[in-house]
Each structure stands twice: as structure tokens, then as C-alpha cells.
Design an enzyme around this catalytic site. Structure first.
Site, short mmCIF file in Angstrom:
data_model
loop_
_atom_site.label_atom_id
_atom_site.label_comp_id
_atom_site.label_asym_id
_atom_site.label_seq_id
_atom_site.Cartn_x
_atom_site.Cartn_y
_atom_site.Cartn_z
CG ASP A 11 -1.66 1.23 1.47
OD1 ASP A 11 -2.27 1.70 0.50
OD2 ASP A 11 -1.66 1.76 2.61
CG ASP A 13 -1.94 7.53 0.52
OD1 ASP A 13 -1.07 8.37 0.30
OD2 ASP A 13 -2.91 7.33 -0.23
N GLY A 48 -7.55 3.86 2.93
CA GLY A 48 -7.77 2.83 1.91
C GLY A 48 -9.06 2.99 1.15
CB ILE A 49 -12.14 4.74 1.93
CG1 ILE A 49 -12.17 3.76 3.12
CG2 ILE A 49 -13.53 4.91 1.32
CD1 ILE A 49 -12.56 2.34 2.80
NE ARG A 51 -9.38 12.32 -5.26
CZ ARG A 51 -8.83 12.57 -6.46
NH1 ARG A 51 -9.44 13.35 -7.32
NH2 ARG A 51 -7.65 12.03 -6.79
CB SER A 120 -3.82 7.36 -3.90
OG SER A 120 -3.52 8.70 -4.29
CG ASN A 122 -3.21 12.56 -6.15
OD1 ASN A 122 -3.10 13.32 -7.11
ND2 ASN A 122 -4.27 12.59 -5.35
CG ASP A 174 -1.81 2.66 6.54
OD1 ASP A 174 -2.21 2.24 5.44
OD2 ASP A 174 -2.02 3.81 6.95
#
Ligand code: BG6
Ligand code: MG
Length: 222
Positions: A11, A13, A48-49, A51, A120, A122, A174
Site C-alpha cells: 500500500d 499512503d 484505503g477508501i 476519494r 490513490s 495520485n 496500514d
């Protein structure tokens, strides 16, 4: 017993860099502008959700589910992203969480393929800002993912892109939703942080995430 995992899927973020806090600051500002107060504890449920889904959860939390048209929701999500992307300017090569760059280098030496499973949009820009892009053999494209974690879709996409069997891989997360996604595809799960249920291995922080530690976990569980 298979000696090494076929791949390690990360993962982004909160595992590779602490952008989870930057997501929170951007959402807090947008939520505040529409009269909803959120705190760090609530923010943990957004990890993990995607946007769009995060916005829906915030609206529901603030008792405003259905109060905004789809167009207004798109504008709110866009505003959050502008704030977030602006805050990403502070990322440098020093923003990688402790131990992660070293682990990625070791995985290269060990010739273990590395994947990214972040929802993400991004993510590619963040890996670039951290100067980590070259360590990833395949990054699942968040734009092609229709279901957020805990659905396993993004981890399965990362495994498919690498051409590996999920049951022969380790996933690192995380977020609770992420651990559930990893477990749902039959991968071994490693959780970073506290209060993560069902993680195959839980470590308090990334500095404990080393290849000897992952290797021992793999050999113990396979
Ligand atoms: C996940 C984060 O990695 O990406 C979530 O944990 C975030 O908090 C999601 O909402 C989507 O990110 P972005 O950058 O596409 O808004
Ligand atoms: Mg995360």
C-alpha cells in the site's frame, strides 16, 4: 515449502510515506467548509477508501448524506484533491517512512518483484516525488478499480500485473480495510500500526519492516 514469496505488494499512503495525515488535513478543511467536524479517529476509517467514497462517508458522518447533488459532490472531491495535491509539494526524498527505501533496495537485491496496490489516483506522482518509482515492477492503476478496499480488487490487479499467484505473495497495509483486502485474496498480510485485526503479522512501525522479518514470517506461515 516455497522459500521466497513471489512478490511483495505495498500500500502507499501510511506505509511508504505519511500522506495519510495530509489526506486528513485536506478532508478536514473541506468538511469544515460544509459544517462537518472530523477528527483523526474518524479519519482512520477513511484509510484505503477512494476519494468519492470517502466524501460519502464524511457526509453520512455529518448527517448530510444526500444533501449534495452529484455535481456538488464532484466539486467537493475536486476541492479536497486540489488542497491535497498542493500539500504534496512538501514531499521530498526524505519523506519516505523509516526503513522503506532500505527494504525496497533489499527486495531488488533478492530479485523479489514489488507491486503497488494503492487506490490513490495520485500514487504515481507521489512515488516520483519520493524517487521510488524505479523500485516498483508494477503499479495497479487506481483509475481502473471500481471497488475500494476491503474489496480485494486492487491487490488482485497488482498480482495480475506482476503475473504472480496471490497465495504466494505478501501484502503490506496500514489500514483495516487493506488488511481485509489482502486476506480476501489469500495473500499473507502484514499490518503496520496498532489496532489492526486479522493481520498475519503486525508491526508497530515501518522501521521493523525488514527483509529478514518478512522472510521469517513467510517461512513460518508457508
Ligand atoms: C488511499 C488513502 O490510499 O487513497 C485514502 O488511504 C484516499 O485516504 C485514497 O482517499 C484515494 O486517494 P486520492 O489521492 O486518489 O484522493
Ligand atoms: Mg494506507
Amino acid at each position: 515449502m516455497i522459500f521466497k514469496p513471489q512478490a511483495i505488494i505495498f500500500d502507499l499512503d501510511g506505509v511508504i510515506t505519511d500522506t495519510a495525515h495530509l489526506h486528513f488535513l485536506a478532508w478536514r478543511q473541506v468538511a469544515d467548509e460544509i459544517g462537518i467536524e472530523i477528527d483523526e479517529a474518524f479519519n482512520a476509517s477513511l484509510k484505503g477508501i477512494s476519494r468519492g467514497e470517502s466524501l460519502q462517508r464524511i457526509l453520512q458522518y455529518g448527517g448530510k448524506a444526500g444533501a449534495f447533488s452529484p455535481e456538488a459532490c464532484a466539486q467537493l472531491a475536486e476541492r479536497k484533491n486540489r488542497l491535497y495535491v498542493h500539500s504534496l509539494r512538501q514531499l521530498t526524498v526524505n519523506s519516505v517512512l523509516p526503513g522503506i527505501r532500505e527494504l525496497l533496495m533489499t527486495l531488488r537485491e533478492q530479485q523479489i518483484p514489488v507491486g503497488l496496490a494503492s487506490v490513490s489516483l495520485n500514487a504515481p506522482a507521489i512515488l516520483h516525488a519520493l524517487d521510488l518509482s524505479s523500485y516498483f515492477d508494477f503499479c495497479a492503476d487506481a483509475a481502473l478499480i471500481t471497488r475500494s478496499k476491503p474489496d480485494p480488487e486492487i491487490f488482485l490487479a497488482a498480482c495480475a500485473g506482476l503475473g504472480v499467484d496471490p497465495r504466494q505473495c505478501i501484502g503490506i497495509e496500514d489500514a483495516q480495510a487493506g488488511i481485509e483486502a489482502i486476506n480476501a485474496c489469500g495473500m499473507l498480510s502484514v499490518g503496520i500500526g496498532t489496532r489492526l485485526n486479522e493481520a498475519g503479522l503486525q508491526l508497530p512501525a515501518t522501521e521493523f519492516l525488514t527483509w529478514p522479518c518478512l522472510s521469517a514470517f513467510w517461512q513460518h506461515d508457508k
